[in-house]
Design a protein around this motif. Sequence first.
Motif, PDB file in Angstrom:
ATOM      1  N   ASP A  31       0.833  -1.205   0.000  1.00 27.49           N
ATOM      2  CA  ASP A  31       0.000   0.000   0.000  1.00 27.49           C
ATOM      3  C   ASP A  31       0.870   1.258   0.000  1.00 27.49           C
ATOM      4  O   ASP A  31       2.107   1.191  -0.048  1.00 27.49           O
ATOM      5  CB  ASP A  31      -1.009  -0.021   1.150  1.00 27.49           C
ATOM      6  N   GLU A  32       0.205   2.401   0.040  1.00 29.96           N
ATOM      7  CA  GLU A  32       0.932   3.669  -0.062  1.00 29.96           C
ATOM      8  C   GLU A  32       1.850   3.927   1.134  1.00 29.96           C
ATOM      9  O   GLU A  32       2.773   4.747   1.065  1.00 29.96           O
ATOM     10  CB  GLU A  32      -0.065   4.827  -0.204  1.00 29.96           C
ATOM     11  N   ASP A  33       1.611   3.227   2.246  1.00 28.98           N
ATOM     12  CA  ASP A  33       2.457   3.378   3.429  1.00 28.98           C
ATOM     13  C   ASP A  33       3.570   2.353   3.478  1.00 28.98           C
ATOM     14  O   ASP A  33       4.315   2.291   4.465  1.00 28.98           O
ATOM     15  CB  ASP A  33       1.602   3.267   4.697  1.00 28.98           C
ATOM     16  N   GLY A  34       3.678   1.530   2.443  1.00 33.27           N
ATOM     17  CA  GLY A  34       4.727   0.520   2.403  1.00 33.27           C
ATOM     18  C   GLY A  34       4.370  -0.782   3.076  1.00 33.27           C
ATOM     19  O   GLY A  34       5.234  -1.648   3.240  1.00 33.27           O
ATOM     20  N   TYR A  35       3.102  -0.958   3.469  1.00 35.04           N
ATOM     21  CA  TYR A  35       2.682  -2.189   4.136  1.00 35.04           C
ATOM     22  C   TYR A  35       2.309  -3.258   3.111  1.00 35.04           C
ATOM     23  O   TYR A  35       1.657  -2.965   2.109  1.00 35.04           O
ATOM     24  CB  TYR A  35       1.503  -1.905   5.070  1.00 35.04           C
ATOM     25  N   TRP A  36       2.722  -4.490   3.411  1.00 33.31           N
ATOM     26  CA  TRP A  36       2.580  -5.607   2.481  1.00 33.31           C
ATOM     27  C   TRP A  36       1.306  -6.402   2.760  1.00 33.31           C
ATOM     28  O   TRP A  36       0.954  -6.654   3.914  1.00 33.31           O
ATOM     29  CB  TRP A  36       3.787  -6.529   2.600  1.00 33.31           C
ATOM     30  N   PHE A  37       0.647  -6.821   1.663  1.00 35.91           N
ATOM     31  CA  PHE A  37      -0.543  -7.662   1.732  1.00 35.91           C
ATOM     32  C   PHE A  37      -0.354  -8.839   0.777  1.00 35.91           C
ATOM     33  O   PHE A  37       0.019  -8.653  -0.379  1.00 35.91           O
ATOM     34  CB  PHE A  37      -1.798  -6.875   1.329  1.00 35.91           C
ATOM     35  N   LEU A  38      -0.599 -10.035   1.275  1.00 38.11           N
ATOM     36  CA  LEU A  38      -0.500 -11.240   0.465  1.00 38.11           C
ATOM     37  C   LEU A  38      -1.880 -11.628  -0.055  1.00 38.11           C
ATOM     38  O   LEU A  38      -2.872 -11.529   0.671  1.00 38.11           O
ATOM     39  CB  LEU A  38       0.093 -12.392   1.274  1.00 38.11           C
ATOM     40  N   HIS A  39      -1.931 -12.096  -1.311  1.00 35.82           N
ATOM     41  CA  HIS A  39      -3.205 -12.402  -1.952  1.00 35.82           C
ATOM     42  C   HIS A  39      -3.283 -13.823  -2.494  1.00 35.82           C
ATOM     43  O   HIS A  39      -4.163 -14.133  -3.298  1.00 35.82           O
ATOM     44  CB  HIS A  39      -3.463 -11.408  -3.083  1.00 35.82           C
ATOM     45  N   GLY A  40      -2.380 -14.696  -2.086  1.00 35.75           N
ATOM     46  CA  GLY A  40      -2.438 -16.089  -2.523  1.00 35.75           C
ATOM     47  C   GLY A  40      -1.327 -16.421  -3.501  1.00 35.75           C
ATOM     48  O   GLY A  40      -0.517 -15.577  -3.895  1.00 35.75           O
ATOM     49  N   ARG A  41      -1.299 -17.675  -3.910  1.00 36.43           N
ATOM     50  CA  ARG A  41      -0.281 -18.143  -4.830  1.00 36.43           C
ATOM     51  C   ARG A  41      -0.479 -17.531  -6.209  1.00 36.43           C
ATOM     52  O   ARG A  41      -1.600 -17.375  -6.685  1.00 36.43           O
ATOM     53  CB  ARG A  41      -0.328 -19.666  -4.943  1.00 36.43           C
ATOM     54  N   SER A  42       0.616 -17.187  -6.876  1.00 40.04           N
ATOM     55  CA  SER A  42       0.513 -16.542  -8.183  1.00 40.04           C
ATOM     56  C   SER A  42      -0.077 -17.459  -9.235  1.00 40.04           C
ATOM     57  O   SER A  42      -0.699 -16.994 -10.189  1.00 40.04           O
ATOM     58  CB  SER A  42       1.900 -16.054  -8.628  1.00 40.04           C
ATOM     59  N   ASP A  43       0.086 -18.786  -9.068  1.00 39.71           N
ATOM     60  CA  ASP A  43      -0.519 -19.702 -10.040  1.00 39.71           C
ATOM     61  C   ASP A  43      -1.991 -19.949  -9.747  1.00 39.71           C
ATOM     62  O   ASP A  43      -2.661 -20.691 -10.460  1.00 39.71           O
ATOM     63  CB  ASP A  43       0.244 -21.033 -10.086  1.00 39.71           C
ATOM     64  N   ASP A  44      -2.510 -19.300  -8.699  1.00 34.55           N
ATOM     65  CA  ASP A  44      -3.920 -19.428  -8.332  1.00 34.55           C
ATOM     66  C   ASP A  44      -4.674 -18.116  -8.549  1.00 34.55           C
ATOM     67  O   ASP A  44      -5.834 -17.993  -8.201  1.00 34.55           O
ATOM     68  CB  ASP A  44      -4.030 -19.857  -6.857  1.00 34.55           C
ATOM     69  N   THR A  45      -4.002 -17.108  -9.119  1.00 30.77           N
ATOM     70  CA  THR A  45      -4.672 -15.832  -9.342  1.00 30.77           C
ATOM     71  C   THR A  45      -5.628 -15.928 -10.519  1.00 30.77           C
ATOM     72  O   THR A  45      -5.472 -16.762 -11.404  1.00 30.77           O
ATOM     73  CB  THR A  45      -3.659 -14.709  -9.606  1.00 30.77           C
TER      74      THR A  45
END
Length: 219
Positions: A125-139
């Motif tokens: 995000d704009e504050d540099g905080y990381w968010f995970l959204h799952g495996r890239s082969d599952d997007t």
Amino acid sequence: RLLGSVGEPINPAAWEWYHKHIGGGRCPIVDTFWQTETGGHMITPLPGATPLVPGSCTLPLPGIMAAIVDEAGHDVPNGQGGLLVVKRPWPAMIRTIWGDPERYLDTYWRRFPGVWTHGDWASVDEDGYWFLHGRSDDTLNIAGKRIGPAELESAALDHPSVAEAAAIGVPHEVKGETAWIFVALKPGAEEDADGIKAAVAASLGKAFAPERILFVSAL
């Protein structure tokens, strides 16, 4: 005194529930992001030191040069999703796969030469905080736009009747792929497929509105 989360992304609604009902609103949640192959945590809050954001594993540890890149390996701006990579080595990382060194190189190093490819879809995000959204082969690839199942599921949880959600991609003649979301409702809540679709669209944009909402008794 301390709560942990590991193994898969934790969405903001689940984070808030965990913090309130299990942690009494006072216990820090240490959401640790790592792989067995990395030998230890990569992105995680330091208990009592790192300000917490619901659903975020916060910041890379010192010395971990993590980045988000597109399919061509170029850095993407904050706020956009992409592939999680690490641009420099670190202590404790796996050095080979026993008996199959070529598989090690193919899996982690050859997609973007000299860069560790982790295999996860993430954003910052704009504050540099990381968010995970799952495996890239599952997007999901909806009309040329990539999105992780966790993003769709979190958006569905914005609807007040939704207790749990699970998103999948389904082939689509025009968009290439579209989203279906399986939903378990809170006790006593009524089915509101249109309302849930609207909640997802409001959070992520109309392009990501799910094609179908399927109600199930449990997930």
